[in-house]
Scaffold this active site. Structure first.
Site: not given
Ligand code: ADP
Ligand code: ASP
Ligand code: MG
Length: 812
Positions: A576, A603, A606, A610, A664, A675, A679, A794
């Site tokens: 990120k 992608e 965040v 998903l 992390e 974090d 996001k 994960g």
């Protein structure tokens, strides 16, 4: 009558010549045949090397000669049993003469074109004589000296044929010749003074065409080591395939631009007499090969792609040329008098410059001559001294019916551009049979493969991946690619290869694709790496459709994206840091990505896999406006607060989250809310807002001293020390029948993150495990938000998110 020509590769040794003899035998069952043969294998190269060696060292020349001698006597021993003595004597005589010439070269220290022609003629003189005698063992065969038949001018190494005399000679000889099979040496000829001349390197094809035309043959067959004229040189483009039918003009263009399988002058005599040419494979005689004719079946608008290496561009430039006639005449005259072959011409319509492509060997000579021709104009500064650029190549896309299709040159140049192939000059023949471009020699292979994919393989796309970081996520990613490879190839026509892998210590590369079954072992034995080294290797490997993948959480790695994007290499990252860095940097990366046609996808920044950013992009691109975002974006914090209660310590829950791969590497980044702040910052930016990380209000729940720890051990110690603080946070929420969620909000251009008490009625209340949820309130979804929910942390889901980005790139 048929004329068959067998190239050097078809007669490279006894075994191969046996194959040739069986093809001749079969063809001669039905009709008379004239058979033109090249020198055995690489004999011509060796003869010339011997002559050049003789200038310095006669012993070296003799050594080379010994090798040639051995090959020829091996063939005599293997294939000739009746006439052995006579053949051996004749061949020995030829070798003695050849040795005398080498000695002459050594003594005189002189190697003229006349001598070179003489020396190189021995290859075909020997091969045709020996093969004729081998054929005589089983066939009604004879040998004829082609130098008696093909008569040329005095240009010893590239002689021009006198067709009138030649055709007559051939007609007279064959009129009286009753043998079924006549063996002739290709490439060789003589002038009117009966001195030996040659038709140019690769000229045996031409000899065969001369015989075919003079004899009105019903077919000319060129037998070689590949199954026809391919869509591109099969040695450079693996996916190339034989063209089944092609016109004379198309074949001429392809061969002129480098398709070595046919010597360019070959076409002319065949075309004049409308004799079909078939290119066939000596080692796969049943394969139909390529038919060159007047009236080919047209399957494809682009027929083939060829290229020539070792090109130089010569540019004549200057204001003094504008509107003044005669510059190009003088330019071309100078080159033509010096016999410098011009392969390529372009002129800017402003007439401010003329640019020609020549072989690199000729470039320096061309410059000297042209500077001399234009010395007056150069001295008066009307034009600049001639500019020479070396290390270039020409690629040509060829097809007669290209003129009937719009947009082909657009496709050609955009495919090259997308793959960072810099085009230096462009020419399109007015007949539109050929579009050619000058590019850097080092890009030739990539360019050919790119264009081949563009015009012939529309159905399969190749993607080349360079993966940095093989921790939890990287390892899962490689495993997923390995598992899906076959499926993608079969179902999406997508060929994904991993070309480079690195961790913080080592890197490994394989341009044909790393074996993913044993990448760990290969990497362990790889070479030492650094970000610079890796980038250098990626550049050197110079593959089309390249993607750099960052699976690290490392600041330095995030700083190299720009370099890759500028090389038109796409970047996919779960890191990120870049997108959450200064807005200017984020913006620059997006701009560079656009400018250099390279995707920049993140992608997984965040919500892991998903499709949050993708959905947001689709909303924005389709004209929707984002009013508000509410989200639980930390899989780690969600996991922590879902599992934390009065029966377990905060320390243990955090340790468990880390052990299960939900945090992390530095869990403080999650626990401190940083974090989550990153996001929501990225989502705000993707919604079109200009925001910095400092603008985001972070209601951190960690005590100051925990926030100030500098390593994981101290961090965990501090959690234990402050257990009462954490229990208190839990109790306050529990007393109100609320659950704790770390919520990120963006509204009216402002964002904040922090722990909130969530009542049972709220959609966040039942969020389980490490799930994420995002609510988008937009112009089109004002009351009932668009909701995305699912596992948000994960290694597996993150890896699959990266994979999804890679597929997005493939689908573009
Ligand atoms: P020969 O020894 O039979 O004269 P060449 O070496 O002159 O054979 O020509 C055959 C070679 O031409 C092939 O092995 C291949 O490497 C090269 N080649 C280059 N472009 C093409 C093409 N478009 N199609 C087929 N072969 C090509
Ligand atoms: N032997 C000659 C050469 O190597 C001619 C040919 O093979 O076509 O150039
Ligand atoms: Mg050849």
């Amino acid at each position: 009558m048929k004329v068959l020509k067998f190239g050097g590769s078809s007669v490279a040794n006894s075994e191969k010549i046996k194959q040739v003899l069986s093809i001749i035998a079969k063809t001669s069952e039905e009709q008379k045949v004239a058979v033109v043969v090249s020198a055995f294998g690489k004999t011509t190269d060796q003869l010339l090397a011997g002559a050049n060696a003789a200038l310095q060292d006669i012993n070296e020349a003799k050594e080379i000669l010994k090798g040639i001698h051995e090959l020829h006597f091996q063939v005599i021993n293997d294939l000739i049993s009746t006439n052995t003595k006579e053949v051996s004597e004749e061949v020995t005589l030829l070798f003695n003469r050849l040795q005398s010439i080498y000695e002459g070269v050594f003594l005189l220290q002189e190697l003229s074109n006349k001598t070179l022609a003489k020396v190189s003629s021995f290859g075909e003189r020997l091969s045709s004589y020996i093969i004729a005698n081998a054929a005589k063992e089983t066939l009604d065969a004879t040998h004829k000296e082609s130098r008696d038949l093909i008569i040329t001018n005095d240009e010893y190494l590239n002689a021009q044929v006198n067709f009138e005399v030649t055709n007559k000679n051939i007609a007279i000889f064959f009129h009286d010749n009753q043998h079924k099979v006549t063996l002739l040496g290709g490439f060789i000829s003589s002038n009117t003074a009966e001195e030996t001349t040659t038709l140019g390197r690769g000229g045996s094809d031409f000899s065969a065409a001369i015989f075919a035309a003079a004899l009105d043959a019903n077919e000319l067959q060129i037998w070689t080591d590949v199954s026809g004229m391919y869509t591109a040189n099969p040695r450079v483009v693996k996916q190339a395939f034989p063209i089944s039918e092609i016109s004379y003009e198309e074949a001429m263009e392809l061969s002129h631009f480098g398709a070595k399988v046919l010597y360019p002058p070959t076409i002319q005599p065949a075309l004049r007499k409308n004799i079909p040419i078939r290119i066939k494979n000596t080692f796969d005689p049943e394969n139909p090969g390529t038919l060159i004719s007047n009236d080919p079946e047209n399957a494809h608008e682009v027929k083939g792609i060829s290229h020539i290496d070792d090109i130089s561009l010569i540019t004549l430039e200057g204001g003094g040329m504008i509107g003044i006639p005669g510059f190009s005449k003088r330019l071309f005259e100078t080159l033509s008098v010096a016999k410098i072959n011009v392969i390529f011409i372009t002129q800017a319509s402003s007439e401010h410059s003329i640019c020609v492509g020549v072989y690199e060997n000729d470039a320096q000579k061309a410059k000297t001559l042209l500077d001399d021709t234009f010395s007056v104009e150069i001295a008066r500064k009307k034009i600049k001294p001639v500019i020479v650029e070396n290390d270039l190549a020409i690629i040509a896309v060829v097809g007669e019916s290209m003129k009937n299709y719009q947009g082909l040159s657009g496709q050609m140049f955009s495919a090259l551009g997308k793959n960072n192939v810099n085009v230096r000059a462009i020419a399109q023949g007015s007949s539109e049979k050929n579009i050619s471009a000058v590019i850097n020699k080092s890009d030739a292979k990539k360019a050919l493969n790119t264009l081949h994919e563009q015009f012939f393989e529309e159905k399969t796309k190749q993607l080349n991946l360079f993966v940095t970081g093989v921790g939890n996520v990287g390892e899962r990613f490689l495993a997923q690619i390995h598992q899906q490879k076959k499926f993608l190839k079969e179902n999406l026509k997508l060929n994904i290869r991993v070309i480079g892998i690195s961790n913080s210590r080592k890197m490994v590369f394989d341009n044909s694709g790393i074996n993913l079954k044993k990448w760990k072992e290969l990497l362990e034995n790889g070479e030492p790496t650094s970000l610079d080294n890796f980038h250098k290797k990626v550049k050197e490997s110079n593959q089309r459709n390249s993607v750099f993948i960052d699976n690290t959480a490392n600041q330095q790695v995030s700083e190299v994206y720009e370099k890759y994007l500028r090389d038109s290499i796409s970047v996919v990252t779960c890191n990120k840091i870049a997108c959450a860095s200064k807005f200017d940097n984020y913006k620059k990366l997006k701009e560079v990505s656009k400018k250099y046609n390279a995707s920049f996808l993140f992608e997984t920044n965040v919500g892991a896999g998903l499709p949050i950013i993708d959905t947001l992009k689709n909303l924005v691109n389709s004209g929707d406006q984002i009013h508000k975002i509410q989200a639980v974006l930390s899989g780690s914090l969600n996991f922590v607060f879902n599992n934390f209660n009065e029966n377990i310590t905060f320390h243990d829950v955090v340790a468990q989250a880390q052990a299960e791969g939900f945090t992390e590497p530095d869990p403080k980044i999650d626990l401190s809310g940083v974090d989550v702040a990153r996001k929501i910052l990225i989502l705000a930016r993707e919604s079109g807002y200009t925001l910095e990380l400092e603008d985001i209000k972070n209601n951190a729940f960690l005590p100051k001293e925990t926030l100030n720890t500098t390593n994981n051990d101290d961090f965990y110690l501090s959690l234990t020390k402050n257990e009462a603080h954490f229990q208190n946070i839990f109790k306050e929420a529990n007393d109100k029948d609320c659950r704790l969620k770390y919520v990120a909000e963006f509204k009216d251009g402002k964002a904040n993150v922090g722990l909130q008490h969530i009542p049972a009625s709220h959609p966040f209340y039942n969020l389980e495990g490490s799930d994420n949820i995002v609510l988008f309130f937009t112009e089109r979804y004002p009351q009932n938000p668009l909701i995305i929910k699912g596992a948000g942390a994960g290694a597996d889901v993150t890896a699959s998110g990266i994979f999804a980005d890679v597929i997005r790139i493939a689908n573009q």
